[in-house]
Design an enzyme around this catalytic site. Structure first.
Site, PDB file in Angstrom:
ATOM      1  N   GLU A 215       0.826  -1.197   0.000  1.00  0.00           N
ATOM      2  CA  GLU A 215       0.000   0.000   0.000  1.00  0.00           C
ATOM      3  C   GLU A 215       0.864   1.252   0.000  1.00  0.00           C
ATOM      4  O   GLU A 215       1.689   1.441   0.898  1.00  0.00           O
ATOM      5  CB  GLU A 215      -0.879   0.058   1.247  1.00  0.00           C
ATOM      6  N   CYS A 216       0.694   2.104  -0.982  1.00  0.00           N
ATOM      7  CA  CYS A 216       1.318   3.424  -1.040  1.00  0.00           C
ATOM      8  C   CYS A 216       2.838   3.346  -0.848  1.00  0.00           C
ATOM      9  O   CYS A 216       3.558   3.021  -1.779  1.00  0.00           O
ATOM     10  CB  CYS A 216       0.667   4.360  -0.040  1.00  0.00           C
TER      11      CYS A 216
END
Length: 439
Positions: A319-320
């Site tokens: 994630e990210c």
């Protein structure tokens, strides 16, 4: 489930008014007085809750009528109120900003709003601002306000005198270095990076005590039904989660859900560990890999271990910041390039301004995963996404990449919104995307 407890929504006319530090200082003030304080944060935020946990000594959860759901908002607050002496909710942005706004959450829960207003350069206009906040929505109770960053005792008196009938000044906080915490491009500096955070919080609490802010807000009665336990779809699945200064953006609600679904959770540091724990799946959450590019690149043993995990086709959620680490190269704000994991082609480069911000969701056959996006880097890759998130508000929808067990996106998901989808990701099952969310 029903409980009555003193409670308030700490909010402001806008960002930068000082509400985060006021909330933290209030939590520490009442904790130091021997009270059990539970604090919550409205909206998708990782950094403020870290400080609020340090201030209160209790876990902090996110509340958002859309992202976490109205029922969960009611349940978490009511559960906390069972044994808490005080419940505080820190708002996001300005009181009426966003949809749903902090005001919407306060009305949903029946909690009065307590605005923090930066009074620098302001006298009688302070009363006009307070009146505007109190009268904008007749359904939202605003009976008290806090003046922040006043210049003198006389200044505080002028602010108090400016208030209309029905609104009182709970306290006037003087300008003081104790009421600030360093920040950077994604918000406050992480709590774990501040070695003197406890001393800062104690000093801030003392400032509030001297400003007369040691009283309790009015009591509210909260009611909710306890949620049904999630299906144990991850029974016995071992999940290793990156958690250190580079990867730290973890919702407690996400960790709780994985455990309730039967997963065995362990944590490791891509910065300092030389290998992975025994695991079936990996999770690389968001954080600040751009600040630790050289250290991540130098840890060749960890890079090899994660590459081996991926080569075996085992599940990996990135994630990210986790996505950033999965590329071949990361170019930091100084322009220096650092070798990353190389699980997906291309590179990420830090930009001079915010690249994406807003609430989003990923709709699949296995459920709708709700969450948000917020990043300052740009991705350049030859991969084609299998899906894109749906934008609720803010900037462009985010691509979602899937390859050989890897699921990578800038999108941050709130796991309890889609337990079956989350379980599928960590079991290595394909994401079955609905037609309207194909890339």
């Amino acid at each position: 489930m029903k409980a009555t407890v003193p409670a308030a929504m700490i909010t402001a006319p806008g960002s930068g008014q000082g509400k985060s530090m006021v909330t933290a200082a209030l939590a520490r003030l009442h904790r130091n007085a021997g009270r059990k304080v539970r604090v919550f944060k409205h909206g998708p935020d990782y950094l403020d809750p870290m400080v609020l946990e340090a201030a209160s000594g209790q876990p902090v959860y996110q509340l958002h009528p859309w992202m976490t759901g109205e029922d969960e908002c009611r349940w978490r607050l009511t559960e906390a109120a069972q044994d808490a002496d005080l419940v505080l909710v820190e708002g996001s942005m300005g009181l009426f900003d966003g949809d749903p706004s902090s005001a919407d959450l306060a009305k949903l829960m029946g909690i009065p709003a307590l605005p923090v207003i930066d009074a620098r350069g302001m006298a009688q206009t302070f009363g006009a601002v307070a009146l505007g906040l109190a009268s904008f929505d007749p359904e939202l109770p605003v009976h008290q306000v806090i003046a922040n960053r006043i210049g003198s005792a006389r200044h505080g008196d002028m602010l108090r005198e400016s208030l209309p009938d029905g609104i009182s000044l709970l306290g006037a906080i003087p300008r003081n270095e104790a009421m600030s915490i360093p920040d950077r491009h994604l918000g406050l500096v992480q709590a774990g990076e501040l070695g003197d955070l406890d001393q800062r919080l104690d000093a801030a609490a003392e400032v509030l005590a001297e400003a007369g802010l040691d009283g309790l807000p009015q009591e509210v009665t909260l009611t909710a039904e306890a949620p049904k336990p999630p299906p144990r779809l991850l029974e016995g699945v071992r999940i290793a989660i990156a958690r250190d200064a580079a990867f730290s953006f973890l919702y407690r609600g996400n960790l709780d859900l994985l455990a309730l679904m039967g997963a065995d959770l362990t944590f490791f540091s891509p910065l300092t560990d030389s290998g992975l724990p025994e695991t079936d799946a990996l999770w690389l959450p968001g954080g600040y890999p751009e600040l630790h590019g050289a250290a991540l690149a130098a840890n060749t043993a960890m890079r090899a271990a994660i590459r081996q995990h991926h080569a075996a086709g085992k599940p990996l959620l990135a994630e990210c910041g986790g996505l950033m680490a999965c590329t071949e190269n990361l170019v930091d704000k100084k322009g220096d390039s650092h070798t990353m994991l190389g699980l997906m082609p291309g590179r990420v480069e830090m930009a001079g301004k915010l690249q994406a911000l807003g609430l989003q969701s990923l709709t699949t056959v296995q459920g709708e995963l709700r969450g948000h996006t917020y990043h300052h880097s740009r991705l350049d890759t030859g991969w084609s996404p299998v899906a894109r998130t749906r934008k609720l508000a803010g900037t462009e929808a985010e691509p979602v990449f899937c390859h050989n067990g890897l699921v990578a996106s800038y999108f941050h998901g709130y796991f309890p919104s889609a337990p079956e989808l989350v379980a599928a990701i960590f079991r290595g099952e394909p994401i079955r995307v609905k037609e309207n969310q194909h890339a």
